[in-house]
Design an enzyme around this catalytic site. Structure first.
Site, PDB file in Angstrom:
ATOM      1  NE  ARG A 198      -3.975  -1.401   2.244  1.00  0.00           N
ATOM      2  CZ  ARG A 198      -4.870  -2.015   3.046  1.00  0.00           C
ATOM      3  NH1 ARG A 198      -4.728  -0.744   4.200  1.00  0.00           N
ATOM      4  NH2 ARG A 198      -5.896  -2.534   2.634  1.00  0.00           N
TER       5      ARG A 198
ATOM      6  CE  LYS B 151     -16.353 -17.079   9.691  1.00  0.00           C
ATOM      7  NZ  LYS B 151     -16.494 -15.540  10.127  1.00  0.00           N
TER       8      LYS B 151
ATOM      9  N   GLY C   8      -6.668  -9.485   0.820  1.00  0.00           N
ATOM     10  CA  GLY C   8      -5.689 -10.240   1.467  1.00  0.00           C
ATOM     11  C   GLY C   8      -5.097 -10.988   0.907  1.00  0.00           C
TER      12      GLY C   8
ATOM     13  N   GLY D 155     -11.066  -5.249   2.341  1.00  0.00           N
ATOM     14  CA  GLY D 155     -12.780  -4.645   2.198  1.00  0.00           C
ATOM     15  C   GLY D 155     -13.300  -3.972   1.443  1.00  0.00           C
TER      16      GLY D 155
HETATM   17  C1  3PG Z   1      -8.757  -1.966   5.808  1.00  0.00           C
HETATM   18  O1  3PG Z   1      -7.351  -2.419   6.005  1.00  0.00           O
HETATM   19  O2  3PG Z   1      -9.372  -2.961   5.641  1.00  0.00           O
HETATM   20  C2  3PG Z   1      -8.763  -0.269   5.722  1.00  0.00           C
HETATM   21  O3  3PG Z   1      -6.772   0.169   5.848  1.00  0.00           O
HETATM   22  C3  3PG Z   1      -9.767   0.115   6.381  1.00  0.00           C
HETATM   23  O4  3PG Z   1      -9.055  -0.162   7.462  1.00  0.00           O
HETATM   24  P1  3PG Z   1     -10.211  -0.642   9.243  1.00  0.00           P
HETATM   25  O5  3PG Z   1     -10.325  -2.248   8.681  1.00  0.00           O
HETATM   26  O6  3PG Z   1      -9.924  -1.047  10.490  1.00  0.00           O
HETATM   27  O7  3PG Z   1     -11.619   0.427   8.657  1.00  0.00           O
HETATM   28 MG    MG Z   2     -10.820  -3.329   6.961  1.00  0.00          MG
END
Ligand code: 3PG
Ligand code: MG
Length: 419
Positions: free
Chosen positions: A51, A216, A372, A395
């Protein structure tokens, strides 16, 4: 560490997306929201800097224009205000290295006197990183007064934090209202991510194969439902596949299962049939007698797994079948691994799928890998440079493909569309 890479850049919708590249930041203070939420080990070493590296071209462009850069980000989920563990000071040195040894200034707070003074004194060509935005509860609450204070630090607001675009926070969304339309825009990461995701979602060439894995079903229901409207084929792998097998009376031994999602699985299969979308489950599995790398291993059809055994990877027939479908695809979206690939014994399925996605991409398919674990897999197996696009979003990417509006994108895109 490999990672962020756009192998086959395609033309962005220039009327909508080129604002950043065509702007000149000479003598401007660019306030850039980045996502430096990177994993750190116990000694504060960054274990995956994807990132951070992704944002370097955006930062460099402003500096090359003789502008100055003020970076703001969150790190982790601090609950109690300033916490050593979540301080962004731990990433200063690495950022400086990524910028070719350039000095990176740091403010121990993201608002307040120190931040204001350091931002005000910033000269063209200089970079300032602010302390973790989430040391203030107001950030996650989307507090307007807090957003306004942040906004005062820069002349131009650039959102380059795709990884956090699904959060309606002060620095990702609310802040945009304090800048005039010409002074707010996406950075290059955001432009690239949005263009790639839009290409898959709205301009996909058929066959469009979605590969969805992970543990899941419950995490992936909305994305599966949305993909039923778009994809030609959906390949399902990973732990979630066994809930589908159980839904059709398969024997799954002690494989992972979500009993409360069995009806959902049946419903998804029925909808797929109605819509003419082929759902492919792994016909066979690599099974183990315990969840560990030193487990005893065997193979089995996925719907006749013996008692006391669990499926931890897709089997040889599944690899062959999935690879064939992937190689015939013109568009590929991959989110989630096929098995427990962090254990060497159960990484073969994920590795072979990564290989098939890479080969298909080299043959001209457009592929987006996001989330991820699947990104970690293409990095680990050396395929990151051979797929079309590796997303920096976890996410955020998932929510995008669930069909949701991401606040971080909407706050700027609406302006662009009406501009
Ligand atoms: C992540 O890694 O999902 C983003 O940086 C957002 O972080 P968060 O899920 O803690 O809001
Ligand atoms: Mg997150």
């Amino acid at each position: 560490m490999k990672g962020f890479h756009q192998r086959k850049p395609f033309l962005l919708n220039l009327t909508r997306m080129s604002k950043f590249s065509s702007s000149n930041f000479k003598n401007k203070k660019a306030l850039i929201r980045v996502d430096f939420n990177v994993p750190l080990d116990d000694k504060y070493n960054i274990t995956d800097d994807t990132r951070m590296r992704a944002t370097i071209p955006t930062i460099q462009k402003v500096l090359n224009d003789s502008g100055s850069v003020i970076l703001m980000s969150h790190l982790g989920r601090p609950k109690e205000g300033p916490t050593e563990k979540y301080s962004l000071k731990h990433v200063v040195k690495h950022l400086s290295d990524l910028l070719g040894g350039k000095t990176v200034l740091f403010a121990n707070d993201c608002i307040g006197e120190e931040a204001v003074n350091k931002a005000a004194n910033l000269k063209p060509g200089e970079v300032l990183l602010l302390e973790n935005l989430r040391f203030y509860k107001q950030e996650e609450k989307g507090d307007e007064a807090f957003a306004e204070k942040l906004s005062k630090l820069g002349d131009v607001y650039i959102n380059d934090a795709f990884g956090t675009a699904h959060r309606a926070h002060a620095s990702t969304a609310v802040i945009a209202k304090f800048f005039s339309p010409e002074n707010k825009m996406f950075g290059l990461v955001m432009e690239g991510e949005v263009a790639s995701a839009e290409k898959i979602m709205h301009k996909s060439e058929k066959p469009f194969v979605a590969i969805i894995g992970g543990a899941k079903v419950s995490d992936k229901i909305l994305i599966l439902e949305n993909l039923l409207e778009k994809a030609t084929d959906i390949i399902i792998g990973g732990g979630m596949a066994y809930t589908f097998f159980k839904a059709f009376d398969g024997q799954i031994g002690k494989s992972l299962v979500e009993d409360d999602r069995i009806e959902t699985a049946k419903d998804l299969m029925k909808k797929a049939e109605e819509k003419g979308v082929c759902i492919h489950l792994p016909p066979d599995s690599i099974i183990a007698d315990k969840f560990a790398n030193d487990a005893n291993v065997s193979s089995s059809l996925s719907n006749t797994i013996p008692d006391g055994w669990m499926g931890l990877d897709i089997g040889a027939m599944a690899i062959e079948q999935f690879s064939k479908i992937i190689r015939e695809a013109k568009t590929i979206l991959w989110n989630g691994p096929m098995g427990v690939f962090e254990f060497e014994k159960f990484q073969h399925g994920t590795k072979e799928v990564a290989c098939a996605v890479a080969e298909s991409s080299q043959d001209g398919a457009y592929s987006l890998v996001g989330g991820g674990d699947s990104v970690a897999a293409v990095n680990q197996f050396g395929y990151a440079n051979k797929v079309s696009y590796v997303s920096t979003g976890g996410g955020a990417l998932l929510e995008y493909f669930e069909g949701k509006t991401l606040p971080g994108i909407a706050a700027i895109q609406e302006e662009l569309q009406t501009a």
